[in-house]
Design a protein around this motif. Structure first.
Motif, PDB file in Angstrom:
ATOM      1  N   VAL A   1       0.657  -1.525   0.352  1.00 59.39           N
ATOM      2  CA  VAL A   1      -0.546  -0.047  -0.176  1.00 59.39           C
ATOM      3  C   VAL A   1       1.199   1.346   0.447  1.00 59.39           C
ATOM      4  CG1 VAL A   1      -1.495   1.023   1.419  1.00 59.39           C
ATOM      5  CG2 VAL A   1      -1.791  -1.451   1.195  1.00 59.39           C
ATOM      6  N   THR A   2       0.756   2.198  -1.069  1.00 62.84           N
ATOM      7  CA  THR A   2       1.869   3.358  -1.029  1.00 62.84           C
ATOM      8  C   THR A   2       1.212   4.486  -0.013  1.00 62.84           C
ATOM      9  OG1 THR A   2       0.392   4.165  -3.239  1.00 62.84           O
ATOM     10  CG2 THR A   2       2.542   2.369  -3.264  1.00 62.84           C
ATOM     11  N   VAL A   3       1.750   4.857   0.752  1.00 65.01           N
ATOM     12  CA  VAL A   3       1.203   6.282   1.536  1.00 65.01           C
ATOM     13  C   VAL A   3       1.765   7.824   1.013  1.00 65.01           C
ATOM     14  CG1 VAL A   3       0.818   7.017   3.923  1.00 65.01           C
ATOM     15  CG2 VAL A   3       1.582   4.081   3.656  1.00 65.01           C
TER      16      VAL A   3
ATOM     17  N   PHE B   1      -4.160   3.232   7.593  1.00 68.63           N
ATOM     18  CA  PHE B   1      -3.338   1.961   8.081  1.00 68.63           C
ATOM     19  C   PHE B   1      -4.140   0.680   8.145  1.00 68.63           C
ATOM     20  CE2 PHE B   1       0.990   4.432   9.241  1.00 68.63           C
ATOM     21  CZ  PHE B   1       0.866   4.770   7.487  1.00 68.63           C
TER      22      PHE B   1
ATOM     23  N   TYR C   1      -7.000  -0.938   5.852  1.00 69.35           N
ATOM     24  CA  TYR C   1      -6.126  -2.057   5.235  1.00 69.35           C
ATOM     25  C   TYR C   1      -5.606  -2.655   6.089  1.00 69.35           C
ATOM     26  CZ  TYR C   1      -6.319   1.012   1.035  1.00 69.35           C
ATOM     27  OH  TYR C   1      -6.835   2.223   0.270  1.00 69.35           O
ATOM     28  N   LYS C   2      -4.867  -2.820   7.381  1.00 66.92           N
ATOM     29  CA  LYS C   2      -6.165  -3.843   7.861  1.00 66.92           C
ATOM     30  C   LYS C   2      -6.499  -4.631   8.529  1.00 66.92           C
ATOM     31  CE  LYS C   2      -1.359  -2.156  10.065  1.00 66.92           C
ATOM     32  NZ  LYS C   2      -0.707  -1.497  11.021  1.00 66.92           N
TER      33      LYS C   2
ATOM     34  N   PHE D   1       3.590  -0.916   3.985  1.00 68.57           N
ATOM     35  CA  PHE D   1       3.259   0.311   3.682  1.00 68.57           C
ATOM     36  C   PHE D   1       4.180   1.387   3.176  1.00 68.57           C
ATOM     37  CE2 PHE D   1      -0.014  -1.223   6.726  1.00 68.57           C
ATOM     38  CZ  PHE D   1      -1.492  -1.246   6.225  1.00 68.57           C
TER      39      PHE D   1
ATOM     40  N   VAL E   1       6.087   4.198   2.244  1.00 66.53           N
ATOM     41  CA  VAL E   1       5.816   6.123   2.650  1.00 66.53           C
ATOM     42  C   VAL E   1       6.561   7.022   1.756  1.00 66.53           C
ATOM     43  CG1 VAL E   1       5.179   7.696   4.447  1.00 66.53           C
ATOM     44  CG2 VAL E   1       5.101   5.560   4.831  1.00 66.53           C
TER      45      VAL E   1
ATOM     46  N   VAL F   1       5.366  -0.215   7.842  1.00 61.67           N
ATOM     47  CA  VAL F   1       6.048   0.488   7.165  1.00 61.67           C
ATOM     48  C   VAL F   1       7.587   1.291   7.246  1.00 61.67           C
ATOM     49  CG1 VAL F   1       4.933   3.671   8.092  1.00 61.67           C
ATOM     50  CG2 VAL F   1       3.959   1.458   8.886  1.00 61.67           C
TER      51      VAL F   1
ATOM     52  N   HIS G   1      -3.511   2.282  -2.051  1.00 56.29           N
ATOM     53  CA  HIS G   1      -3.329   3.913  -1.991  1.00 56.29           C
ATOM     54  C   HIS G   1      -3.878   4.481  -1.110  1.00 56.29           C
ATOM     55  CE1 HIS G   1      -1.907   2.712  -5.582  1.00 56.29           C
ATOM     56  NE2 HIS G   1      -3.805   2.577  -5.782  1.00 56.29           N
ATOM     57  N   ILE G   2      -2.786   5.104  -0.410  1.00 53.05           N
ATOM     58  CA  ILE G   2      -3.286   6.112   1.208  1.00 53.05           C
ATOM     59  C   ILE G   2      -3.179   7.490   0.336  1.00 53.05           C
ATOM     60  CG2 ILE G   2      -3.417   6.903   3.191  1.00 53.05           C
ATOM     61  CD1 ILE G   2      -2.737   3.890   4.659  1.00 53.05           C
TER      62      ILE G   2
END
Length: 229
Positions: A84-86, A115, A118-119, A127, A129, A146, A167-168
């Motif tokens: 997951v991109t942040v 977070f 998605y968790k 994640f 960042v 992370v 994505h975040i």
């Protein structure tokens, strides 16, 4: 509308659903930096087929992801967990969002809630960042799942965002665009501030509001997020 019409006609002629011909015979300048999230999400596949990164940008993005995943004995192409991109935009945006929208910067509350979003829905997500203030991210966000990725150019960072499984995002068109060019689900901050409403009208199963305020509630109870190799 001219672009969408031309794209629809070109897609009908394409053999592999990828548009490779020039769509318009004239250039157009779009004023005022528009970013209509609802319209763009509705045409996400089309936009992804039109706006592609050069090979050297993608290769550098994958190299940066591989470096970040090395401590997990994994690479972008060889892993058994979702990425997951942040995106955390801070330095140049603080004054802008305060003056235009009366917004303060996002703090760790929003990102921690994203977070958890998605968790609760994915098996062991990692994640990654990306930020213009990596020190803040290391102090406030970094954890065993992370990782703050290495600094790169704006183009490479956007390519990294597009390669995530989900994505975040933070505030801004750049953050949203990187997620839009990717696949999977997107989270976006929402709160009591009614002056910022750029994302309120997005109607997509892949776009979700996450509360940035302690007292604001965003109901994502029925959202299902999936991932598979």
């Amino acid at each position: 509308m001219k672009l969408y019409t031309a794209a629809a006609q070109a897609r009908a002629r394409a053999v592999d659903n990828n548009i490779k011909e020039q769509l318009l015979n004239a250039s157009y300048y779009v004023f005022n930096n528009p970013g209509p999230r609802s319209l763009l999400m509705a045409h996400r596949d089309l936009i992804r087929s039109l706006l592609t990164f050069r090979d050297e940008i993608v290769n550098k993005a994958i190299e940066n992801i591989d470096q970040a995943l090395s401590s997990f004995n994994a690479t972008y192409r060889q892993r058994n967990f979702p990425v997951v991109t942040v995106h955390v935009r801070r330095t140049d945006y603080t004054g802008y969002i305060k003056g235009k929208f009366k917004l303060t910067q996002l703090d760790e509350l929003y990102f921690e809630r994203a977070f958890e979003f998605y968790k609760e829905r994915l098996p062991r997500p990692l994640f990654l960042v990306l930020s213009d203030d990596r020190e803040w991210c290391r102090r406030n966000l970094q954890a065993k799942d992370v990782i703050v990725i290495a600094k790169a150019s704006a183009a490479v960072d956007m390519a990294v965002m597009s390669l995530g499984d989900h994505h975040i995002t933070s505030y801004g068109t750049y953050s949203f665009s990187g997620a839009l060019l990717g696949h999977g689900h997107i989270t976006h901050p929402i709160g009591h501030n009614t002056k910022y409403n750029l994302a309120d009208c997005v109607d997509s199963h892949f776009f979700h509001h996450i509360s940035r305020d302690k007292t604001y509630k965003a109901d994502n109870s029925e959202v299902v997020v999936s991932w598979r190799l």
